[in-house]
Design a protein around this motif. Sequence first.
Motif, PDB file in Angstrom:
ATOM      1  N   ALA A  28       0.848  -1.186   0.000  1.00 54.56           N
ATOM      2  CA  ALA A  28       0.000   0.000   0.000  1.00 54.56           C
ATOM      3  C   ALA A  28       0.884   1.236   0.000  1.00 54.56           C
ATOM      4  O   ALA A  28       2.081   1.174   0.317  1.00 54.56           O
ATOM      5  N   GLY A  29       0.281   2.339  -0.358  1.00 56.08           N
ATOM      6  CA  GLY A  29       1.039   3.591  -0.377  1.00 56.08           C
ATOM      7  C   GLY A  29       0.138   4.775  -0.634  1.00 56.08           C
ATOM      8  O   GLY A  29      -1.082   4.659  -0.684  1.00 56.08           O
ATOM      9  N   TYR A  30       0.752   5.920  -0.827  1.00 51.71           N
ATOM     10  CA  TYR A  30      -0.013   7.141  -1.080  1.00 51.71           C
ATOM     11  C   TYR A  30       0.897   8.183  -1.702  1.00 51.71           C
ATOM     12  O   TYR A  30       2.132   8.077  -1.663  1.00 51.71           O
ATOM     13  N   LEU A  31       0.262   9.191  -2.258  1.00 52.79           N
ATOM     14  CA  LEU A  31       0.957  10.354  -2.817  1.00 52.79           C
ATOM     15  C   LEU A  31       0.279  11.591  -2.272  1.00 52.79           C
ATOM     16  O   LEU A  31      -0.935  11.748  -2.389  1.00 52.79           O
ATOM     17  N   SER A  32       1.068  12.475  -1.668  1.00 53.88           N
ATOM     18  CA  SER A  32       0.537  13.698  -1.070  1.00 53.88           C
ATOM     19  C   SER A  32       1.204  14.908  -1.716  1.00 53.88           C
ATOM     20  O   SER A  32       2.422  14.918  -1.926  1.00 53.88           O
ATOM     21  N   ALA A  33       0.394  15.909  -2.041  1.00 52.95           N
ATOM     22  CA  ALA A  33       0.914  17.130  -2.666  1.00 52.95           C
ATOM     23  C   ALA A  33       0.204  18.330  -2.074  1.00 52.95           C
ATOM     24  O   ALA A  33      -0.951  18.239  -1.632  1.00 52.95           O
ATOM     25  N   GLY A  34       0.907  19.454  -2.046  1.00 43.55           N
ATOM     26  CA  GLY A  34       0.304  20.653  -1.485  1.00 43.55           C
ATOM     27  C   GLY A  34       0.991  21.920  -1.962  1.00 43.55           C
ATOM     28  O   GLY A  34       2.159  21.901  -2.364  1.00 43.55           O
ATOM     29  N   PHE A  35       0.240  23.005  -1.914  1.00 42.86           N
ATOM     30  CA  PHE A  35       0.762  24.334  -2.249  1.00 42.86           C
ATOM     31  C   PHE A  35       0.161  25.333  -1.276  1.00 42.86           C
ATOM     32  O   PHE A  35      -1.047  25.290  -0.997  1.00 42.86           O
ATOM     33  N   ARG A  36       1.005  26.215  -0.747  1.00 43.20           N
ATOM     34  CA  ARG A  36       0.542  27.239   0.179  1.00 43.20           C
ATOM     35  C   ARG A  36       1.259  28.549  -0.109  1.00 43.20           C
ATOM     36  O   ARG A  36       2.487  28.575  -0.248  1.00 43.20           O
ATOM     37  N   ARG A  37       0.476  29.604  -0.199  1.00 44.40           N
ATOM     38  CA  ARG A  37       1.036  30.938  -0.414  1.00 44.40           C
ATOM     39  C   ARG A  37       0.410  31.902   0.580  1.00 44.40           C
ATOM     40  O   ARG A  37      -0.803  31.914   0.777  1.00 44.40           O
ATOM     41  N   GLN A  38       1.269  32.706   1.194  1.00 46.39           N
ATOM     42  CA  GLN A  38       0.798  33.744   2.112  1.00 46.39           C
ATOM     43  C   GLN A  38       1.420  35.068   1.727  1.00 46.39           C
ATOM     44  O   GLN A  38       2.638  35.177   1.554  1.00 46.39           O
ATOM     45  N   GLY A  39       0.571  36.080   1.569  1.00 43.59           N
ATOM     46  CA  GLY A  39       1.050  37.396   1.163  1.00 43.59           C
ATOM     47  C   GLY A  39       1.766  38.123   2.282  1.00 43.59           C
ATOM     48  O   GLY A  39       1.682  37.759   3.458  1.00 43.59           O
ATOM     49  N   SER A  40       2.468  39.143   1.919  1.00 47.05           N
ATOM     50  CA  SER A  40       3.259  39.904   2.881  1.00 47.05           C
ATOM     51  C   SER A  40       2.394  40.914   3.631  1.00 47.05           C
ATOM     52  O   SER A  40       1.308  41.295   3.183  1.00 47.05           O
ATOM     53  N   VAL A  41       2.899  41.334   4.786  1.00 47.06           N
ATOM     54  CA  VAL A  41       2.295  42.413   5.576  1.00 47.06           C
ATOM     55  C   VAL A  41       3.355  43.493   5.727  1.00 47.06           C
ATOM     56  O   VAL A  41       4.412  43.251   6.322  1.00 47.06           O
ATOM     57  N   LEU A  42       3.108  44.679   5.168  1.00 47.87           N
ATOM     58  CA  LEU A  42       4.098  45.754   5.182  1.00 47.87           C
ATOM     59  C   LEU A  42       4.017  46.560   6.466  1.00 47.87           C
ATOM     60  O   LEU A  42       2.934  46.757   7.036  1.00 47.87           O
ATOM     61  N   LEU A  43       5.177  47.020   6.907  1.00 45.92           N
ATOM     62  CA  LEU A  43       5.234  47.836   8.115  1.00 45.92           C
ATOM     63  C   LEU A  43       4.499  49.161   7.921  1.00 45.92           C
ATOM     64  O   LEU A  43       3.906  49.691   8.865  1.00 45.92           O
ATOM     65  N   SER A  44       4.491  49.676   6.702  1.00 42.87           N
ATOM     66  CA  SER A  44       3.822  50.949   6.435  1.00 42.87           C
ATOM     67  C   SER A  44       2.305  50.832   6.596  1.00 42.87           C
ATOM     68  O   SER A  44       1.615  51.849   6.761  1.00 42.87           O
ATOM     69  N   ASP A  45       1.780  49.615   6.537  1.00 45.12           N
ATOM     70  CA  ASP A  45       0.343  49.408   6.722  1.00 45.12           C
ATOM     71  C   ASP A  45      -0.023  49.157   8.179  1.00 45.12           C
ATOM     72  O   ASP A  45      -1.186  48.888   8.485  1.00 45.12           O
ATOM     73  N   ARG A  46       0.956  49.231   9.063  1.00 42.63           N
ATOM     74  CA  ARG A  46       0.714  49.048  10.490  1.00 42.63           C
ATOM     75  C   ARG A  46       1.309  50.246  11.236  1.00 42.63           C
ATOM     76  O   ARG A  46       2.406  50.173  11.785  1.00 42.63           O
TER      77      ARG A  46
END
Length: 273
Positions: free
Chosen positions: A199-217
Amino acid sequence: WAQATSGDGAAGGEAADKASLARVTVTGSNIRRASAETPSPVQNLTAADIARTGYSTLGEVLQHLSANNMGSLGQATPGAFGAGGSGISLRGLTVGATLVLIDGHRMASYPLPDDGQRDFVDIASIPVEAVERVEVLKDGASAIYGSDAMAGVVNVILKRSHEGTALQAEIGGASRGDGRMVKVSGIRGFGDLTRDGVAGYLSAGFRRQGSVLLSDRPALGGSDWTRYGGEDLGLVANPALQVAPETRTYSLLGKVTALLPQDWTLSVAASVL
């Protein structure tokens, strides 16, 4: 072994016969025992425990362990030399002193060492869908593994098999509209280990997170201290500085397990993280 004898006379001889002791053999080894019996504290996180946390990556799960202290790295850590990677620092002894294993084996280090000198494994790149459990040894293990395990060991145990197909998608963001996160992942299993022996498996994933600028805080990068009895220095936050950098994570992991005669098991795993 030892044999005990007591006093003089017939009474003493009879007591000596009754006091004969069995052979006692004491050995030391590195054979794993149940966590409740080990002298060192071991914390086990099962797949169900990880799912209940609600976090989308293994890095976020381990970042919130009580044993993970100063010196740890997250994907959103600003100004880090190992930007984009996530490393765990048990007992506050830096990521370079915490060993991360997968199925008991060492993994390749993240391309960018922390502060340019401390190698670590990017735990955020390990597909959380393929994890069966995580064993966290919260004690020094340098005598067994070497100097990179002075703070402890994190052993990620992957699933041997998976039934069916599971797909997950997540989207989120900060309340100000930035730092948007998108994650898509899935796992596809094949075979039945009990019935087919393979038995076995195949796992795949993609994750993207945008930036947070200091000028917006403004509260983080401002220089107006009049509300606290100070002065307004008139400084403007550099728009290029980031509170959290943009990160992208790709993962592809496959594993095949086969049952062999005489209770032997063959497992082959490959990953691109």
